[in-house]
Write a protein that holds these residues in place. Structure first.
Motif, PDB file in Angstrom:
ATOM      1  N   PRO A  47       0.806  -1.232   0.000  1.00  8.12           N
ATOM      2  CA  PRO A  47       0.000   0.000   0.000  1.00  8.12           C
ATOM      3  C   PRO A  47       0.837   1.279   0.000  1.00  8.12           C
ATOM      4  CG  PRO A  47      -0.858  -1.566   1.602  1.00  8.12           C
ATOM      5  CD  PRO A  47       0.445  -2.124   1.101  1.00  8.12           C
ATOM      6  N   GLU A  48       2.066   1.215   0.529  1.00  3.10           N
ATOM      7  CA  GLU A  48       2.932   2.404   0.529  1.00  3.10           C
ATOM      8  C   GLU A  48       3.194   2.909  -0.884  1.00  3.10           C
ATOM      9  OE1 GLU A  48       6.299   2.797   3.638  1.00  3.10           O
ATOM     10  OE2 GLU A  48       6.066   0.640   3.268  1.00  3.10           O
ATOM     11  N   ALA A  49       3.176   1.993  -1.860  1.00  3.17           N
ATOM     12  CA  ALA A  49       3.475   2.364  -3.240  1.00  3.17           C
ATOM     13  C   ALA A  49       2.437   3.318  -3.817  1.00  3.17           C
ATOM     14  CB  ALA A  49       3.570   1.116  -4.108  1.00  3.17           C
ATOM     15  N   ASP A  50       1.247   3.355  -3.222  1.00  3.71           N
ATOM     16  CA  ASP A  50       0.216   4.278  -3.694  1.00  3.71           C
ATOM     17  C   ASP A  50       0.650   5.724  -3.514  1.00  3.71           C
ATOM     18  OD1 ASP A  50      -1.373   2.121  -4.357  1.00  3.71           O
ATOM     19  OD2 ASP A  50      -2.533   2.193  -2.494  1.00  3.71           O
ATOM     20  N   GLY A  51       1.633   5.937  -2.662  1.00  6.82           N
ATOM     21  CA  GLY A  51       2.134   7.283  -2.417  1.00  6.82           C
ATOM     22  C   GLY A  51       3.224   7.711  -3.378  1.00  6.82           C
ATOM     23  N   VAL A  52       3.533   6.878  -4.378  1.00  8.23           N
ATOM     24  CA  VAL A  52       4.609   7.192  -5.323  1.00  8.23           C
ATOM     25  C   VAL A  52       4.090   7.083  -6.760  1.00  8.23           C
ATOM     26  CG1 VAL A  52       6.900   6.506  -6.172  1.00  8.23           C
ATOM     27  CG2 VAL A  52       6.366   6.286  -3.726  1.00  8.23           C
ATOM     28  N   ASN A  53       4.312   8.115  -7.552  1.00 10.71           N
ATOM     29  CA  ASN A  53       4.044   8.050  -8.988  1.00 10.71           C
ATOM     30  C   ASN A  53       5.293   7.526  -9.684  1.00 10.71           C
ATOM     31  OD1 ASN A  53       1.418   9.074  -8.965  1.00 10.71           O
ATOM     32  ND2 ASN A  53       2.109  11.193  -9.107  1.00 10.71           N
ATOM     33  N   ALA A  54       5.115   6.717 -10.727  1.00  6.68           N
ATOM     34  CA  ALA A  54       6.248   6.171 -11.470  1.00  6.68           C
ATOM     35  C   ALA A  54       6.090   6.491 -12.950  1.00  6.68           C
ATOM     36  CB  ALA A  54       6.340   4.668 -11.254  1.00  6.68           C
ATOM     37  N   TYR A  55       7.197   6.934 -13.574  1.00  5.62           N
ATOM     38  CA  TYR A  55       7.159   7.359 -14.970  1.00  5.62           C
ATOM     39  C   TYR A  55       8.323   6.760 -15.761  1.00  5.62           C
ATOM     40  CZ  TYR A  55       4.050  10.935 -13.117  1.00  5.62           C
ATOM     41  OH  TYR A  55       3.013  11.578 -12.481  1.00  5.62           O
ATOM     42  N   PHE A  56       8.049   6.482 -17.037  1.00  2.00           N
ATOM     43  CA  PHE A  56       9.071   6.089 -18.008  1.00  2.00           C
ATOM     44  C   PHE A  56       9.053   7.144 -19.104  1.00  2.00           C
ATOM     45  CE2 PHE A  56      10.150   3.811 -22.003  1.00  2.00           C
ATOM     46  CZ  PHE A  56      11.420   3.368 -21.685  1.00  2.00           C
TER      47      PHE A  56
END
Length: 197
Positions: free
Chosen positions: A92-101
């Protein structure tokens, strides 16, 4: 593997590693002293879903940004796969991070190409492309190294590029990098700290 390509691949890898070190140094220098504002520069590009994206997206919540291209033979697919796995480990912590390529090869990487490429690896990483001149300005603003390299004995080209994942905090400030080939446990710890920034 073609033996004539081996020296080219070795040289390209060494250039990428050197560029990653330079980028980390530059980013640290630009953000030395802590909260001096957002890292990078203004831009207006397009996501793989055809939606506009600006630097404001990097200031809504913490971001992990990787710069690469879809014709990349090893570094880009490996990094995307690892980043997706690390984010899954966060739960669930990952919901706090946006990831981009973000592509460094807009001539070949249009939105549809990026969507197919990124979509094969992850459902949470967003591909970003745009007009070549606008992307070049964005790369320069974020101290990203990218250069076309002709393929020996062929008409095509490959790209030398920064191989680190950039980490930006929730205000868009430089938070650090995850290097290509970094220890997976260390990478997850960095993302956990990023999620709390």
């Amino acid at each position: 593997m073609n033996r004539r390509l081996l020296p080219l691949l070795i040289a390209a890898t060494l250039l990428v590693v050197a560029a990653a070190g330079w980028v980390t140094f530059e980013a640290s220098r630009k953000s030395a002293g802590g909260a001096q504002g957002a890292f990078g520069s203004a831009f207006r590009l397009t996501t793989m879903n055809g939606e506009p994206i600006t630097e404001a997206a990097f200031r809504q919540k913490p971001s992990a940004i990787f710069f690469g291209f879809t014709h990349c033979p090893e570094i880009c697919p490996t990094t995307l796969f690892e980043l997706d796995g690390w984010l899954k480990k966060l739960g669930p912590e990952a919901d706090g991070v946006n990831a981009y390529f973000v592509t460094v090869d807009p001539e070949r990487d249009d939105a549809a190409t990026l969507k197919a490429y990124v979509g094969n690896v992850s459902d949470r990483i967003v591909g970003v492309t745009g007009e070549p001149d606008k992307l070049a300005a964005m790369l320069k603003g974020y101290s990203v190294y990218a250069r076309k390299v002709p393929v020996e004995g062929g008409d095509g080209y490959t790209m030398d590029h920064t191989a680190s994942i950039y980490l930006l905090d929730s205000k868009g400030g430089f938070f650090g990098t995850i290097a290509y080939g970094e220890n997976p446990d260390t990478a997850v710890e960095k993302l956990q700290r990023l999620a709390k920034s």
